[in-house]
Enzyme design. Structure first.
Site, PDB file in Angstrom:
ATOM      1  N   LYS A 101       3.539   2.710  -5.206  1.00  0.00           N
ATOM      2  CA  LYS A 101       2.121   2.711  -4.689  1.00  0.00           C
ATOM      3  C   LYS A 101       1.480   1.242  -4.838  1.00  0.00           C
ATOM      4  O   LYS A 101       0.416   1.151  -5.084  1.00  0.00           O
ATOM      5  CB  LYS A 101       1.236   3.648  -5.871  1.00  0.00           C
ATOM      6  CG  LYS A 101       2.015   4.921  -5.535  1.00  0.00           C
ATOM      7  CD  LYS A 101       0.973   5.893  -6.588  1.00  0.00           C
ATOM      8  CE  LYS A 101       1.388   7.439  -6.469  1.00  0.00           C
ATOM      9  NZ  LYS A 101       1.747   8.040  -7.586  1.00  0.00           N
TER      10      LYS A 101
ATOM     11  N   TYR B  73       1.745  -2.382  -2.121  1.00  0.00           N
ATOM     12  CA  TYR B  73       2.226  -3.044  -0.866  1.00  0.00           C
ATOM     13  C   TYR B  73       2.683  -4.565  -1.194  1.00  0.00           C
ATOM     14  O   TYR B  73       2.307  -4.801  -2.266  1.00  0.00           O
ATOM     15  CB  TYR B  73       1.083  -2.883   0.169  1.00  0.00           C
ATOM     16  CG  TYR B  73       0.661  -1.911   0.715  1.00  0.00           C
ATOM     17  CD1 TYR B  73       1.582  -0.980   1.558  1.00  0.00           C
ATOM     18  CD2 TYR B  73      -0.717  -1.322   0.442  1.00  0.00           C
ATOM     19  CE1 TYR B  73       1.361   0.338   1.539  1.00  0.00           C
ATOM     20  CE2 TYR B  73      -0.987  -0.094   0.860  1.00  0.00           C
ATOM     21  CZ  TYR B  73      -0.116   0.664   1.635  1.00  0.00           C
ATOM     22  OH  TYR B  73      -0.796   2.150   1.635  1.00  0.00           O
TER      23      TYR B  73
ATOM     24  N   ILE C  52      -2.512  -2.889  -4.019  1.00  0.00           N
ATOM     25  CA  ILE C  52      -2.651  -1.554  -4.487  1.00  0.00           C
ATOM     26  C   ILE C  52      -2.871  -0.692  -3.351  1.00  0.00           C
ATOM     27  O   ILE C  52      -3.572  -0.775  -2.189  1.00  0.00           O
ATOM     28  CB  ILE C  52      -3.600  -1.269  -5.756  1.00  0.00           C
ATOM     29  CG1 ILE C  52      -4.892  -1.380  -5.092  1.00  0.00           C
ATOM     30  CG2 ILE C  52      -3.306  -2.271  -6.860  1.00  0.00           C
ATOM     31  CD1 ILE C  52      -5.721  -0.916  -6.068  1.00  0.00           C
ATOM     32  N   CYS C  53      -1.933   0.599  -3.379  1.00  0.00           N
ATOM     33  CA  CYS C  53      -2.237   1.528  -2.331  1.00  0.00           C
ATOM     34  C   CYS C  53      -3.194   2.482  -2.579  1.00  0.00           C
ATOM     35  O   CYS C  53      -3.634   3.092  -3.644  1.00  0.00           O
ATOM     36  CB  CYS C  53      -0.759   2.378  -2.341  1.00  0.00           C
ATOM     37  SG  CYS C  53      -1.148   3.671  -1.123  1.00  0.00           S
ATOM     38  N   MET C  54      -4.375   2.255  -1.550  1.00  0.00           N
ATOM     39  CA  MET C  54      -5.527   3.027  -1.756  1.00  0.00           C
ATOM     40  C   MET C  54      -5.613   3.906  -0.384  1.00  0.00           C
ATOM     41  O   MET C  54      -6.728   4.514  -0.145  1.00  0.00           O
ATOM     42  CB  MET C  54      -6.700   1.992  -1.951  1.00  0.00           C
ATOM     43  CG  MET C  54      -6.757   1.328  -3.056  1.00  0.00           C
ATOM     44  SD  MET C  54      -8.391   0.473  -3.652  1.00  0.00           S
ATOM     45  CE  MET C  54      -8.472  -0.663  -2.089  1.00  0.00           C
TER      46      MET C  54
END
Length: 169
Positions: free
Chosen positions: A108, A110, A115-117
């Site tokens: 989660k 990149y 952070i992946c949101m």
């Protein structure tokens, strides 16, 4: 999709009015004042609720933000560097918050520790331009991400508490 505690937190963060990005001159200065007001209120609310979990500062232009965030797990404090740049298309485009030292430790995230949101946060951000700002990105993006990912990373042994890693040498 948003729980009651999150709604209460959001309601206490001042909304922003100025739709301006880093290339918008005086309007950007006005937007930065709103951003700081909102952030100060959010941090103050967190301290009052004994939920203080980050510190941020920016460069003079307000285009590069950096600081520390932390997460308490089993009474141990795990601290991380946090950083992000304000996109040229801000506030239409949300900032991409990064925790560089966790880069590659979770799916989660990149490249570069961003952070992946995408799934949960970005649609909500899009519906709230220009009212949402950096404080909202922290509350709705980084905060929930830390709450889900950090315990999992600790459980998998991918993150070790600094005191424990030093004493095991």
């Amino acid at each position: 999709m948003v729980d009651e505690a999150t709604k209460k937190t959001l309601a206490a963060i001042p909304l922003l009015k100025t739709k301006a990005g880093p290339r918008d001159g005086k309007d950007w200065v006005d937007r930065l004042k709103e951003e700081y007001t909102s952030l100060i209120k959010y941090v103050s609310n967190n301290k009052e609720a004994d939920n203080d979990w980050f510190r941020l500062e920016s460069n003079k232009e307000g285009t590069r933000w950096f600081g520390k965030c932390w997460y308490i797990h089993n009474l141990l404090k795990y601290e991380f560097d946090v950083e992000f740049d304000i996109p040229i298309t801000y506030p239409t485009t949300a900032p991409e918050i990064a925790l560089p030292e966790l880069d590659g430790k979770t799916a989660k995230m990149y490249r570069g520790g961003k952070i992946c949101m995408t799934d949960h946060f970005k649609p909500l951000w899009g519906r709230n331009v220009p009212r949402f700002g950096i404080a909202h990105a922290m509350a709705l993006g980084l905060g929930p991400w830390l709450a889900v990912e950090i315990p999992d990373l600790i459980e998998k042994g991918l993150i070790k508490h600094k005191d424990k890693s030093e004493s095991s040498r």
